[in-house]
Scaffold this motif. Sequence first.
Motif, PDB file in Angstrom:
ATOM      1  N   VAL A  24     -10.726  -8.942  66.313  1.00  0.00           N
ATOM      2  CA  VAL A  24     -11.669  -8.159  67.105  1.00  0.00           C
ATOM      3  C   VAL A  24     -12.395  -7.143  66.231  1.00  0.00           C
ATOM      4  O   VAL A  24     -11.919  -6.769  65.165  1.00  0.00           O
ATOM      5  N   VAL A  25     -13.556  -6.694  66.713  1.00  0.00           N
ATOM      6  CA  VAL A  25     -14.332  -5.672  66.024  1.00  0.00           C
ATOM      7  C   VAL A  25     -14.989  -4.802  67.094  1.00  0.00           C
ATOM      8  O   VAL A  25     -15.314  -5.277  68.189  1.00  0.00           O
ATOM      9  N   TYR A  26     -15.147  -3.533  66.797  1.00  0.00           N
ATOM     10  CA  TYR A  26     -15.766  -2.607  67.737  1.00  0.00           C
ATOM     11  C   TYR A  26     -17.178  -3.053  68.078  1.00  0.00           C
ATOM     12  O   TYR A  26     -17.988  -3.333  67.202  1.00  0.00           O
ATOM     13  N   GLY A  27     -17.482  -3.118  69.367  1.00  0.00           N
ATOM     14  CA  GLY A  27     -18.789  -3.592  69.807  1.00  0.00           C
ATOM     15  C   GLY A  27     -19.652  -2.534  70.457  1.00  0.00           C
ATOM     16  O   GLY A  27     -20.733  -2.842  70.962  1.00  0.00           O
ATOM     17  N   GLY A  28     -19.192  -1.272  70.457  1.00  0.00           N
ATOM     18  CA  GLY A  28     -20.033  -0.201  70.967  1.00  0.00           C
ATOM     19  C   GLY A  28     -19.500   0.446  72.229  1.00  0.00           C
ATOM     20  O   GLY A  28     -18.742  -0.152  72.992  1.00  0.00           O
ATOM     21  N   LEU A  29     -19.912   1.695  72.435  1.00  0.00           N
ATOM     22  CA  LEU A  29     -19.576   2.455  73.637  1.00  0.00           C
ATOM     23  C   LEU A  29     -20.808   2.521  74.525  1.00  0.00           C
ATOM     24  O   LEU A  29     -21.842   3.056  74.132  1.00  0.00           O
ATOM     25  N   VAL A  30     -20.687   1.947  75.716  1.00  0.00           N
ATOM     26  CA  VAL A  30     -21.767   1.957  76.702  1.00  0.00           C
ATOM     27  C   VAL A  30     -21.396   2.949  77.797  1.00  0.00           C
ATOM     28  O   VAL A  30     -20.387   2.772  78.482  1.00  0.00           O
ATOM     29  N   GLU A  31     -22.190   3.984  77.961  1.00  0.00           N
ATOM     30  CA  GLU A  31     -21.952   4.995  78.997  1.00  0.00           C
ATOM     31  C   GLU A  31     -22.947   4.762  80.139  1.00  0.00           C
ATOM     32  O   GLU A  31     -24.160   4.704  79.923  1.00  0.00           O
ATOM     33  N   VAL A  32     -22.412   4.615  81.347  1.00  0.00           N
ATOM     34  CA  VAL A  32     -23.251   4.395  82.523  1.00  0.00           C
ATOM     35  C   VAL A  32     -23.331   5.704  83.305  1.00  0.00           C
ATOM     36  O   VAL A  32     -22.306   6.336  83.579  1.00  0.00           O
ATOM     37  N   VAL A  33     -24.548   6.123  83.663  1.00  0.00           N
ATOM     38  CA  VAL A  33     -24.721   7.331  84.461  1.00  0.00           C
ATOM     39  C   VAL A  33     -25.484   7.001  85.736  1.00  0.00           C
ATOM     40  O   VAL A  33     -26.323   6.094  85.763  1.00  0.00           O
ATOM     41  N   ASP A  34     -25.172   7.729  86.780  1.00  0.00           N
ATOM     42  CA  ASP A  34     -25.833   7.588  88.073  1.00  0.00           C
ATOM     43  C   ASP A  34     -27.035   8.528  88.086  1.00  0.00           C
ATOM     44  O   ASP A  34     -26.884   9.745  88.139  1.00  0.00           O
ATOM     45  N   ALA A  35     -28.238   7.951  88.047  1.00  0.00           N
ATOM     46  CA  ALA A  35     -29.438   8.784  87.986  1.00  0.00           C
ATOM     47  C   ALA A  35     -29.586   9.652  89.225  1.00  0.00           C
ATOM     48  O   ALA A  35     -30.050  10.798  89.145  1.00  0.00           O
ATOM     49  N   ALA A  36     -29.187   9.130  90.384  1.00  0.00           N
ATOM     50  CA  ALA A  36     -29.355   9.872  91.628  1.00  0.00           C
ATOM     51  C   ALA A  36     -28.428  11.073  91.721  1.00  0.00           C
ATOM     52  O   ALA A  36     -28.734  12.058  92.395  1.00  0.00           O
ATOM     53  N   GLU A  37     -27.277  11.006  91.054  1.00  0.00           N
ATOM     54  CA  GLU A  37     -26.273  12.060  91.147  1.00  0.00           C
ATOM     55  C   GLU A  37     -26.037  12.774  89.823  1.00  0.00           C
ATOM     56  O   GLU A  37     -25.044  13.489  89.670  1.00  0.00           O
ATOM     57  N   PHE A  38     -26.953  12.595  88.871  1.00  0.00           N
ATOM     58  CA  PHE A  38     -26.683  13.083  87.522  1.00  0.00           C
ATOM     59  C   PHE A  38     -26.491  14.596  87.484  1.00  0.00           C
ATOM     60  O   PHE A  38     -25.591  15.111  86.813  1.00  0.00           O
ATOM     61  N   GLY A  47     -24.846   0.860  67.323  1.00  0.00           N
ATOM     62  CA  GLY A  47     -24.887   2.313  67.340  1.00  0.00           C
ATOM     63  C   GLY A  47     -24.740   2.853  65.926  1.00  0.00           C
ATOM     64  O   GLY A  47     -25.455   2.454  65.012  1.00  0.00           O
ATOM     65  N   ARG A  48     -23.749   3.703  65.727  1.00  0.00           N
ATOM     66  CA  ARG A  48     -23.521   4.281  64.400  1.00  0.00           C
ATOM     67  C   ARG A  48     -22.457   3.528  63.616  1.00  0.00           C
ATOM     68  O   ARG A  48     -22.153   3.880  62.482  1.00  0.00           O
ATOM     69  N   PHE A  49     -21.869   2.502  64.230  1.00  0.00           N
ATOM     70  CA  PHE A  49     -20.829   1.718  63.574  1.00  0.00           C
ATOM     71  C   PHE A  49     -21.476   0.660  62.683  1.00  0.00           C
ATOM     72  O   PHE A  49     -22.474   0.039  63.050  1.00  0.00           O
ATOM     73  N   LEU A  50     -20.890   0.454  61.500  1.00  0.00           N
ATOM     74  CA  LEU A  50     -21.447  -0.499  60.546  1.00  0.00           C
ATOM     75  C   LEU A  50     -20.324  -1.192  59.797  1.00  0.00           C
ATOM     76  O   LEU A  50     -19.344  -0.553  59.398  1.00  0.00           O
ATOM     77  N   ARG A  51     -20.475  -2.487  59.609  1.00  0.00           N
ATOM     78  CA  ARG A  51     -19.508  -3.222  58.807  1.00  0.00           C
ATOM     79  C   ARG A  51     -20.200  -4.425  58.156  1.00  0.00           C
ATOM     80  O   ARG A  51     -21.092  -5.041  58.744  1.00  0.00           O
ATOM     81  N   PHE A  52     -19.755  -4.730  56.934  1.00  0.00           N
ATOM     82  CA  PHE A  52     -20.224  -5.915  56.214  1.00  0.00           C
ATOM     83  C   PHE A  52     -19.051  -6.868  56.006  1.00  0.00           C
ATOM     84  O   PHE A  52     -17.904  -6.437  55.813  1.00  0.00           O
ATOM     85  N   TYR A  53     -19.362  -8.177  56.001  1.00  0.00           N
ATOM     86  CA  TYR A  53     -18.352  -9.208  55.761  1.00  0.00           C
ATOM     87  C   TYR A  53     -18.887 -10.172  54.703  1.00  0.00           C
ATOM     88  O   TYR A  53     -19.787 -10.972  54.976  1.00  0.00           O
ATOM     89  N   PRO A  54     -18.392 -10.100  53.474  1.00  0.00           N
ATOM     90  CA  PRO A  54     -18.829 -11.075  52.468  1.00  0.00           C
ATOM     91  C   PRO A  54     -18.242 -12.446  52.754  1.00  0.00           C
ATOM     92  O   PRO A  54     -17.079 -12.577  53.130  1.00  0.00           O
ATOM     93  N   GLU A  55     -19.056 -13.473  52.598  1.00  0.00           N
ATOM     94  CA  GLU A  55     -18.577 -14.842  52.772  1.00  0.00           C
ATOM     95  C   GLU A  55     -19.355 -15.753  51.833  1.00  0.00           C
ATOM     96  O   GLU A  55     -20.526 -15.506  51.551  1.00  0.00           O
ATOM     97  N   PRO A  56     -18.712 -16.814  51.319  1.00  0.00           N
ATOM     98  CA  PRO A  56     -19.400 -17.700  50.380  1.00  0.00           C
ATOM     99  C   PRO A  56     -20.638 -18.336  50.998  1.00  0.00           C
ATOM    100  O   PRO A  56     -20.657 -18.658  52.193  1.00  0.00           O
ATOM    101  N   TRP A  57     -21.666 -18.488  50.187  1.00  0.00           N
ATOM    102  CA  TRP A  57     -22.858 -19.181  50.655  1.00  0.00           C
ATOM    103  C   TRP A  57     -22.500 -20.626  51.019  1.00  0.00           C
ATOM    104  O   TRP A  57     -21.814 -21.306  50.256  1.00  0.00           O
ATOM    105  N   PRO A  58     -22.946 -21.108  52.162  1.00  0.00           N
ATOM    106  CA  PRO A  58     -22.703 -22.520  52.500  1.00  0.00           C
ATOM    107  C   PRO A  58     -23.359 -23.423  51.461  1.00  0.00           C
ATOM    108  O   PRO A  58     -24.457 -23.140  50.969  1.00  0.00           O
TER     109      PRO A  58
END
Length: 360
Positions: free
Chosen positions: A124-138, A291-302
Motif C-alpha cells: 500500500v501507499v498513501y493516496g491522500g487526505l480528502v476532507e469533506v465539508v458541508d457548505a450549508a453548515e460550514f 497533495g504534498r506527498f511524493l515518492r519515486f520508484y525506480p524500475e528497469p526499462w522494459p
Amino acid sequence: MSQPNPKPQQIPVVVLAGFLGSGKTTLLNHLLHRSGGSRIGALVNDFGAIEIDAMAVAGALGDSTVSLGNGCLCCAVDASELDHYLGRLAEPSVGIDVIVIEASGLAEPQELVRMLLASEHPGVVYGGLVEVVDAAEFGDTRARHPEIDRHLALADLVVVNKLDRAADGEGVIGLVRSLVDRAAVVPATYGRIDPEFLFDCRPSEERIGQLSFDDLHEHGADGNEDDTGEDHTGHLHTAYDSLSFVSPEPLDPRRLMTFLDSRPEGLYRVKGYVDFGPYDIRNRYVVHAVGRFLRFYPEPWPAGSERLTQLVLIGSGIDAAALEKELQACGSEAPHADEHGMWGVLRYVRDPDEDGADPA
C-alpha cells in the motif's frame, strides 16, 4: 545510482474525513458506483452508516470491505493493527485497485495520515487526505468544531459538498480556499466528484473475470438517484483539469525536483514515468505525488521500450499551459551525470528497511 530491483505495485489508500453530516458516506457510495472498471476496497468505522445499496454491495463482496464497528479509528487501532486490516484488502487474490478509509466524524485526520505513513505493509501507499465539508453548515461547524481549520490545512483535497443548499456557496468556497495549504478545492453536490481525482479508473473492458461494484449496482438500481430519491441524470460532475506531458528528452533531476517542490495550489496528483537519462541509464522512475506527498520508484526499462518521460497532472483550476512550459524547462541535454544530481530524487525513494516516510 541505478537500483535494479523494481518496487511492487502498490495500492493507494485514500483517507476520507469530515465531520458528521458532511456527506462522506454519500461521496463513498458515489465512488463505489462510478468507479469505472476499478475495484474499491472500503474500510469503515460504522458499518451501519453506509447506505442500504452500499451495504448490499459490501455484503456481496465481503472480502472487499473491512468494518471496524463503532469507535474512532485513530483511537481504536495502532499502525500495526491498521496494517493488518489493510493487508486483508491488499491481498492480490482480492483484486483491489484502491482502498478508501471512511473515518468516523470524530476521527483525527492527522493521526490517520501518520499511521498510513508509518505503515510497513509493502502493498500500500498513501493516496491522500480528502476532507469533506458541508457548505450549508460550514459556519456552524466551525463554531462547534474550530479544529476544522487545522483539518483543512492538512488536507490534500477538499470537497465542498451540498453547495445546492448553501445560501452563499461562492463565499464558502472562498473561505475554504483561504484555510487550505495548496490543496485542491472542488465544489460538489450529493458528493459527486470525478473519481479520477482520487484514482485511475480502468476501462470497463478490463473488468473481464472480475465481479465489480458496478456490476452489482447495475443489477440492483439504475444509479441515477441520490439519497433523496431524486433523479439527477445529466447533472455534471465536478470537472477536473489535467495535463498529459510526453518528452523524448531526459529530464534533469534537480530541475524536476524544483518543479515538484513548488507545485502550485490545486495540483492534486502527479503520476507517470520519468527518464533521467545518464543519471540512471538502467531504470525509469515511477513518480507518485498526491497533495504534498511524493515518492519515486525506480524500475528497469522494459525491453525494447522507447525511453520517454510520460506524466499526467490532475488538479482543479491549474494552468495547464504554464505547467507544461515548466516541465519542458526541466529537460536536459547533458551527456554526463552530475555526481550529486540525483540526491533530491533519491530522498523520495523508499528504502525497504525504513519504518515510514514523510510527506513532501
